[in-house]
Enzyme design. Structure first.
Site, PDB file in Angstrom:
ATOM      1  N   LYS A 109       0.839  -1.205   0.000  1.00  0.00           N
ATOM      2  CA  LYS A 109       0.000   0.000   0.000  1.00  0.00           C
ATOM      3  C   LYS A 109       0.872   1.252   0.000  1.00  0.00           C
ATOM      4  CE  LYS A 109      -3.548   2.306   2.712  1.00  0.00           C
ATOM      5  NZ  LYS A 109      -4.541   2.237   3.773  1.00  0.00           N
ATOM      6  N   GLU A 137      10.404  -4.641   4.783  1.00  0.00           N
ATOM      7  CA  GLU A 137      10.534  -6.044   4.380  1.00  0.00           C
ATOM      8  C   GLU A 137      10.209  -6.209   2.891  1.00  0.00           C
ATOM      9  OE1 GLU A 137       8.819  -4.834   6.920  1.00  0.00           O
ATOM     10  OE2 GLU A 137       8.705  -6.228   8.602  1.00  0.00           O
ATOM     11  N   GLY A 151      -4.987  -1.823   4.867  1.00  0.00           N
ATOM     12  CA  GLY A 151      -4.165  -2.952   4.414  1.00  0.00           C
ATOM     13  C   GLY A 151      -4.831  -4.295   4.668  1.00  0.00           C
ATOM     14  N   ARG A 152      -5.313  -4.491   5.890  1.00  0.00           N
ATOM     15  CA  ARG A 152      -5.893  -5.793   6.251  1.00  0.00           C
ATOM     16  C   ARG A 152      -7.275  -6.006   5.642  1.00  0.00           C
ATOM     17  NH1 ARG A 152      -5.000  -2.373  10.250  1.00  0.00           N
ATOM     18  NH2 ARG A 152      -6.701  -1.538  11.506  1.00  0.00           N
ATOM     19  N   GLU A 182      -5.165  -6.598  14.624  1.00  0.00           N
ATOM     20  CA  GLU A 182      -4.630  -5.275  14.262  1.00  0.00           C
ATOM     21  C   GLU A 182      -5.753  -4.231  14.321  1.00  0.00           C
ATOM     22  OE1 GLU A 182      -1.030  -4.725  11.507  1.00  0.00           O
ATOM     23  OE2 GLU A 182      -2.648  -4.042  10.230  1.00  0.00           O
ATOM     24  N   HIS A 184      -5.924 -32.753  17.720  1.00  0.00           N
ATOM     25  CA  HIS A 184      -4.788 -33.536  18.210  1.00  0.00           C
ATOM     26  C   HIS A 184      -3.667 -32.623  18.681  1.00  0.00           C
ATOM     27  CE1 HIS A 184      -6.592 -37.256  16.764  1.00  0.00           C
ATOM     28  NE2 HIS A 184      -7.078 -36.487  15.802  1.00  0.00           N
ATOM     29  N   LYS A 202       9.004  -0.685  14.559  1.00  0.00           N
ATOM     30  CA  LYS A 202       9.626  -0.354  13.267  1.00  0.00           C
ATOM     31  C   LYS A 202      10.718   0.690  13.452  1.00  0.00           C
ATOM     32  CE  LYS A 202       5.577  -0.891  10.214  1.00  0.00           C
ATOM     33  NZ  LYS A 202       4.654  -0.172   9.344  1.00  0.00           N
TER      34      LYS A 202
END
Ligand SMILES: O=P(O)(O)OC[C@H]1O[C@](O)(CO)[C@@H](O)[C@@H]1O
Length: 620
Positions: free
Chosen positions: A265, A271, A325-326, A412, A443, A568
């Protein structure tokens, strides 16, 4: 506002709300002079606790919140074993919309609880808040933005305004561009620098620019219709800045036949940008720098930075700051990579499924509104019953990436400590989301859910398997075997098993405490007719809106994420230190004792790394 009056206000807030175990005390820093808040925030302060909710009142000051607090005692006297015997109650706790079936009868709630929750929704002006979102008001007030992911899947002729402009034509311009581009790539009319068709795609992105598309891709990967369209193609996702993720992504791929989609965005995320530079190098070191034009495209709101990076703006696919973003999987963030893999027609079905839930969310009465019901029940579980976590348990391997995606959407969005007006919350907001497909989870962590902590569970089941298997001689089909567990687990949690039952089974005395299940553990069951692009869209939108409902009721801003910033900026400081220490052998300075020690040890133990980095790409 003086620090003293802030402190008084805080204490009053606590006094006004009945203090339960989930309420957090103010920390000493809450009263620090550094915490300035807008004066308007406190205008209601002089009023005695009233039912009226002003824009600055915390929801815990309203009568419906207090009624629900008091109601907890009534619910504590009930057990799901008994509640489940009330057929009328159970029937009214089942809702159906467009093929989706929700059964929330295994919530620790009565019809009275539901009435009280609807009153809470009214006190929180939930209806108005939903309308404000759809009408493009800047409800993301800390970023001064509208929140319009619903526009991303609106039909072509819809009108949805942001800042006085209908955004739907812009959305469809980009969708048309994606359709055109993906068809060119898929048909081989867009070819790579050496004349070969591009059959493999690596989408680089992180967080919202990764998790949603990965979830949808994973869910479509075994859908028979989608499989047909994906023949001979691969879609991979590079998210982590860990070079191992680069190695895994490029393993077995040839740059000549690979298209890289950089999804960000902001186009500044550390990263993603380092991974993008790494794959640019992978392409240009083999095919020459000019190959980037044919092998790299971008998705971003920041087209200036896309161009600066070296990607032709004509090969960039835009989205807008009103898409969080999400919440961006329905924008080019998800639509481009998914269309490259499956073709636009499949992705369009996914958008239609989401759009169907958008309409339902906006128009259905709360008692029949799936996202509203899901959201209100979550608030009930977190803020009143004091259950801080939620398990998302799809009985479908195709939904293995659903919980990780919802983890970001939910945590978030609602992991906040202050109200939308900046007032510290005297109650907890947000929940801890985790999950795994059943039966794998059974399990693994289900032991804790059955006999340890109480964790409200979402069981998600699919009527028709994407990939049915029947074996002659078996009692049931493989999918029925899976679904036997989907139906059994909620009852095991709700009913439990008593000592009396165990005695009747002749279980030895000393094992009875270990084999007893308390039951009364809440869950809800969501049954989808099948898992195709349309249903995946429905599921996504239901959860997105559920999270918004919770945030609206808690009175927080579910659409910003300032909490990710501090880490950050500290990483920037460390990055500088690593550079100077490696290039100038300077000692570590400016960090606390612990970090200094750790950094020094790291640098010493890796001192064989050359200061002037040569280009080295993984080859596995
Ligand atoms: O798409 P971008 O700008 O690279 O951001 C990626 C992700 O980083 C965050 O800003 C914070 O981690 C997320 O909200 C976002 O989805």
């Amino acid at each position: 506002m003086s620090p003293i009056s802030r402190a008084v206000k805080f204490l009053c807030n606590l006094a006004h709300s009945s203090s339960g175990p989930s309420e957090i005390p103010p920390s000493p820093t809450d009263f620090g002079p550094q915490n300035f808040l807008p004066a308007s925030t406190f205008s209601f302060f002089s009023a005695v606790p009233s039912v009226e909710m002003t824009s600055t009142t915390l929801i815990c000051d309203t009568q419906p919140w207090k009624d629900l607090k008091a109601h907890v005692q009534d619910i504590k006297k009930t057990h799901l074993r008994d509640l489940m015997n009330d057929k009328e109650r159970c029937e009214s706790m089942m809702v159906e919309f467009d093929g989706m079936f929700l059964d929330y009868s295994r919530q620790c709630a009565t019809l009275d609880t539901m009435d009280k929750l609807y009153k809470l929704a009214e006190a929180a002006s939930l209806k108005q808040q939903i309308n404000r979102m759809y009408s493009g008001e800047h409800i993301n007030s800390t970023e001064n933005r509208s929140v319009l992911h619903v526009a991303l899947r609106a039909p072509r002729d819809a009108v949805i305004n942001s800042d006085g402009k209908n955004v739907v034509p812009d959305v469809w311009n980009v969708l048309d561009k994606i359709k055109d581009f993906s068809e060119k790539v898929r048909s081989g009319s867009w070819i790579g620098a050496t004349g070969k068709p591009l059959k493999d795609v690596i989408a680089i992105g992180i967080g919202g620019s990764f998790l949603g598309p990965l979830f949808v891709h994973t869910a479509l990967q075994t859908d028979p219709e989608a499989v047909e369209f994906a023949k001979g193609r691969q879609l991979r996702f590079l998210a982590n800045v860990d070079p191992i993720d680069v190695a895994r992504n490029i393993a077995g791929l040839n740059p000549e036949t690979t298209l890289v989609v950089v999804v960000s965005k902001t186009f500044t995320t550390a990263e993603t940008m380092l991974n993008a530079r790494t794959l640019r190098e992978w392409i240009s070191s083999t095919l020459g720098p000019s190959a980037v034009a044919k092998h790299m495209v971008a998705v971003s709101t920041n087209l200036t930075l896309v161009e600066k990076f070296g990607i032709d703006p004509n090969n960039a696919f835009a989205f807008w700051d009103w898409v969080g973003g999400r919440y961006s999987v329905c924008s080019a963030v998800g639509v481009l990579p998914l269309s490259l893999q499956y073709g636009f027609s499949i992705v369009e079905k996914f958008l239609k499924g989401a759009s169907s839930i958008d309409d339902h969310f906006r128009s259905a009465p709360f008692e029949k509104n799936i996202p509203v019901l899901l959201g209100l029940l979550s608030v009930w579980n977190v803020s009143f019953l004091g259950y801080p976590a939620r398990a998302i348990l799809p009985y479908s391997q195709a939904l293995e990436k659903f919980a990780p995606h919802i983890q970001q959407v939910s945590m978030e969005s609602n992991g906040k400590g202050v109200s939308i007006d900046g007032v510290p919350l005297p109650y907890e907001a947000g929940e801890i989301d985790f999950g795994e497909p059943g039966t794998n989870g059974q399990h693994s962590f289900y032991q804790l859910i059955h006999q340890g902590r109480v964790i409200p569970c979402d069981f998600i089941g699919i009527v028709k398997s994407q990939q049915p298997v029947y074996l002659k001689g078996e009692v049931v089909s493989n999918h029925d075997e899976l679904m036997s567990n989907f139906f059994a687990q909620p009852d095991a949690l709700a009913y439990g098993k008593t000592a009396e039952q165990l005695l009747k089974e002749n279980v030895s005395q000393h094992l009875i405490p270990h084999k007893t299940f308390s039951g009364n553990r809440p869950s809800l069951s969501l049954l989808l007719p099948s898992l195709n692009a349309y249903n995946i869209g429905q599921l996504l939108a239901s959860y997105e809106h559920r999270v918004a409902v919770e945030g609206f009721v808690w009175g927080i801003n579910s659409f910003d994420q300032w909490g990710v910033e501090l880490g950050k900026s500290l990483a920037t400081q460390v990055r500088k230190q690593l550079h100077t220490s490696r290039t100038k052998s300077e000692p570590v300075e400016g960090f606390n004792f612990s970090t200094t020690k750790l950094l020094t040890r790291y640098l010493q133990a890796s001192s064989d790394i050359p200061a002037d980095l040569p280009t080295l790409l993984p080859r596995i």
